[in-house]
Structure formats: C-alpha cells, structure tokens
Design a protein around this motif. Sequence first.
Motif, short mmCIF file in Angstrom:
data_model
loop_
_atom_site.label_atom_id
_atom_site.label_comp_id
_atom_site.label_asym_id
_atom_site.label_seq_id
_atom_site.Cartn_x
_atom_site.Cartn_y
_atom_site.Cartn_z
N SER A 114 11.74 -40.90 -20.03
CA SER A 114 12.53 -41.23 -21.21
C SER A 114 12.41 -40.10 -22.22
CB SER A 114 12.05 -42.55 -21.82
OG SER A 114 12.78 -42.87 -22.98
N GLY A 115 13.54 -39.49 -22.54
CA GLY A 115 13.49 -38.37 -23.47
C GLY A 115 14.87 -37.94 -23.87
N THR A 116 15.09 -36.62 -23.89
CA THR A 116 16.40 -36.08 -24.25
C THR A 116 16.83 -35.07 -23.19
OG1 THR A 116 15.41 -34.33 -25.60
CG2 THR A 116 16.02 -36.38 -26.71
N MET A 117 18.13 -34.86 -23.11
CA MET A 117 18.71 -33.89 -22.20
C MET A 117 19.62 -32.98 -23.03
SD MET A 117 20.80 -34.66 -18.65
CE MET A 117 19.45 -35.68 -18.06
N ASP A 118 19.15 -31.79 -23.29
CA ASP A 118 19.85 -30.87 -24.19
C ASP A 118 20.10 -31.55 -25.54
OD1 ASP A 118 20.94 -28.47 -24.95
OD2 ASP A 118 22.91 -28.86 -24.10
N GLY A 119 19.09 -32.30 -25.99
CA GLY A 119 19.16 -32.98 -27.28
C GLY A 119 19.79 -34.34 -27.24
N GLN A 120 20.40 -34.73 -26.10
CA GLN A 120 21.05 -36.03 -25.99
C GLN A 120 20.06 -37.05 -25.42
OE1 GLN A 120 24.28 -36.28 -27.09
NE2 GLN A 120 23.96 -34.13 -27.62
N PRO A 121 19.88 -38.21 -26.06
CA PRO A 121 18.96 -39.22 -25.53
C PRO A 121 19.36 -39.61 -24.10
CG PRO A 121 19.65 -39.79 -27.75
CD PRO A 121 20.52 -38.65 -27.32
N ALA A 122 18.36 -39.78 -23.24
CA ALA A 122 18.64 -40.14 -21.84
C ALA A 122 17.40 -40.76 -21.22
CB ALA A 122 19.07 -38.91 -21.04
N VAL A 123 17.65 -41.69 -20.30
CA VAL A 123 16.60 -42.26 -19.46
C VAL A 123 16.95 -41.91 -18.03
CG1 VAL A 123 15.45 -44.37 -18.69
CG2 VAL A 123 16.17 -44.14 -21.09
N VAL A 124 16.01 -41.27 -17.34
CA VAL A 124 16.28 -40.76 -15.99
C VAL A 124 15.27 -41.36 -15.01
CG1 VAL A 124 16.49 -38.71 -14.53
CG2 VAL A 124 17.17 -38.60 -16.94
N SER A 125 15.78 -42.00 -13.97
CA SER A 125 14.92 -42.53 -12.89
C SER A 125 15.19 -41.72 -11.63
CB SER A 125 15.22 -44.00 -12.62
OG SER A 125 14.74 -44.81 -13.68
N VAL A 126 14.10 -41.29 -10.98
CA VAL A 126 14.20 -40.44 -9.80
C VAL A 126 13.47 -41.11 -8.65
CG1 VAL A 126 13.74 -38.17 -8.83
CG2 VAL A 126 14.23 -38.39 -11.27
#
Length: 304
Positions: A114-126
């Motif tokens: 849970s963080g940011t992607m190029d400043g955009q908030p994002a939740v990433v599951s891998v």
Amino acid sequence: MANWLTDYVRPGIRSLFGRKETPDNLWTKCPSCGQMIFHREYKDALFVCEACGHHGLVQARDRLAQLLDAGYTVLPVPAVAADPLKFRDEKKYVDRLKEARTKTQLDDAVLTGSGTMDGQPAVVSVQSFAFMGGSMGMAVGESLVGAAQEAIQRKAPLIVLTASGGARMQEGTLSLMQMPRTTVAVEMVKEAGLPYIVVLTNPTTGGVTASFAMLGDVHLAEPKALIGFSGARVIEQTIRERLPEGFQRAEFLNEHGMVDQVVHRHDLKPTLVRLIRLLMRQGPTDLMIVPEADPVPEPAAPAS
C-alpha cells in the motif's frame, strides 16, 4: 615420512594459481533463447532478456519495488488455519508450507503493498508463482479481501498482478470457496467507485482465471503470458480439435478481446499510472487524446 615437495610446495602453488570457483548465482540462463545473463544486469532490466525479450518470473517483493514508490507499506497476511484438512500426500501440507516460506521468504502466495505509484495512491497485490505455484488457498483469499478493504479505506485503485496454477488442492473445498470470496472483494471495490486493474502475467490459470483475474475494469498482460483455465491438451482432448497457434497466449487473447493491451514490462508502471489518472478522473493524459470537436455552425437567419 612426509615429502616436502608433494605435501607442502605443490598444494601451496595450487592455492596461489588454482582456478577460482564462480558463484552459481552470478549468471542466469534465459529459458527462451539460452543466453547467459549477468544477474545484476538481469535485475536492472526488470528480469527481461535483452537478447530475445523473454519476460522471466519476478519475485513478489521485486514486483512491488518495481511498481510502487519508495516508502510503501507491506500489508501482513491474515492468519488462517495452517492445515484445516490435515492433508498429506508425499509430504505433510505443513511441511510444504514451511519449505515454501523458507524458499520465498513470504508467508503465502500473495504479497500486498500500500503506497503510491508516481505519486498516485495505489494498493498492489502480487501473486508469487514461486510459492507453491501461486496456488490460491485461504490465505490468498483473505489477503485479497484485505487488499480490497485497504483500497476502499484509502480511496485508492486496486491493482492485482496474477501468477497462479489455480486452486490449492491441499485445502480442498476451502480453496474453491476463495473464488466467490475474491469476487465479492472485487465488487466491494467497484461499488466504492474505485478502479480495479488486473495485470495477467505468466502463467495465470485455473480458479484464479475463473474468479478475480478476469473481473478487472482493465486487463493488461505481459508478452506471451499463458492465460487460461484448463491446459491446451485437456481442451483438445475434450473438443477433439486442434487448437490454433498461440492459443491461450496474451497476444491471442488480445486479438480476441479478452485482454485490453499487451504491455512490455518496461512500460508497465507508466501505463498503470496513466490508467489510474484516467480512471480516477484526474485530468487529461497522453494515454488517450480526445480531439476537439469542430465548432457547431450557427443556424442561418430565416429568409425574410
């Protein structure tokens, strides 16, 4: 009686001029073209062979580091029953879990950041294919439900990178129950008005394909990723027909409308960032340029 030349001088010379052993982990052999790649260069290239473009398997932690900005938080895997069926084949299920955890340094086959992607908030599951083939058990289901809740709480898009051989047989029906549970989790995200983006990587098969992997608002796929439910041989035996060339590969599915875009790994993060900005309605992006409409001419004055 000791021989001075053979027992002392010769071993000393060999130790000075002997051939040094090269560590096994310095080089990686491309499974597609056989090219030997220096491991550090392979990692810098995001585990893509520069000779043939083959996209190799990526560990879950490396995936998060590739996509999320520095400072992201790794969400803990929810606690579930370790061995609900007391399953045993050639090995006990609990022993297989211990081996997989030692090998991958993961608690189970999914890792969520849970963080940011190029400043955009994002939740990433891998999903991690290295953890028991990325099989979906109760821990994977609980993790994806938790990822959906995190995305809703942060008002952030949920991005899932799939890599799985299907359900985890050692958990029987409890594993199959994760298909509807993850489907409900996806619907929670969509009902909150948030984007759900799926990145299909090699391989994505079985119950994962039949549930959350094919429910995205947008489906991206890495080149030549194997995507399907059953294996090609099983399908051919069932329908008694020869399948077309490239069947179940990302490019074939893209041509037939099952995948929106096949994206090279080097372009994956900027593509996801553009999609996030577009779906979250944060202004125009270079992903989609809408031409300005021609001005509507004023109606002519009626003749007197």
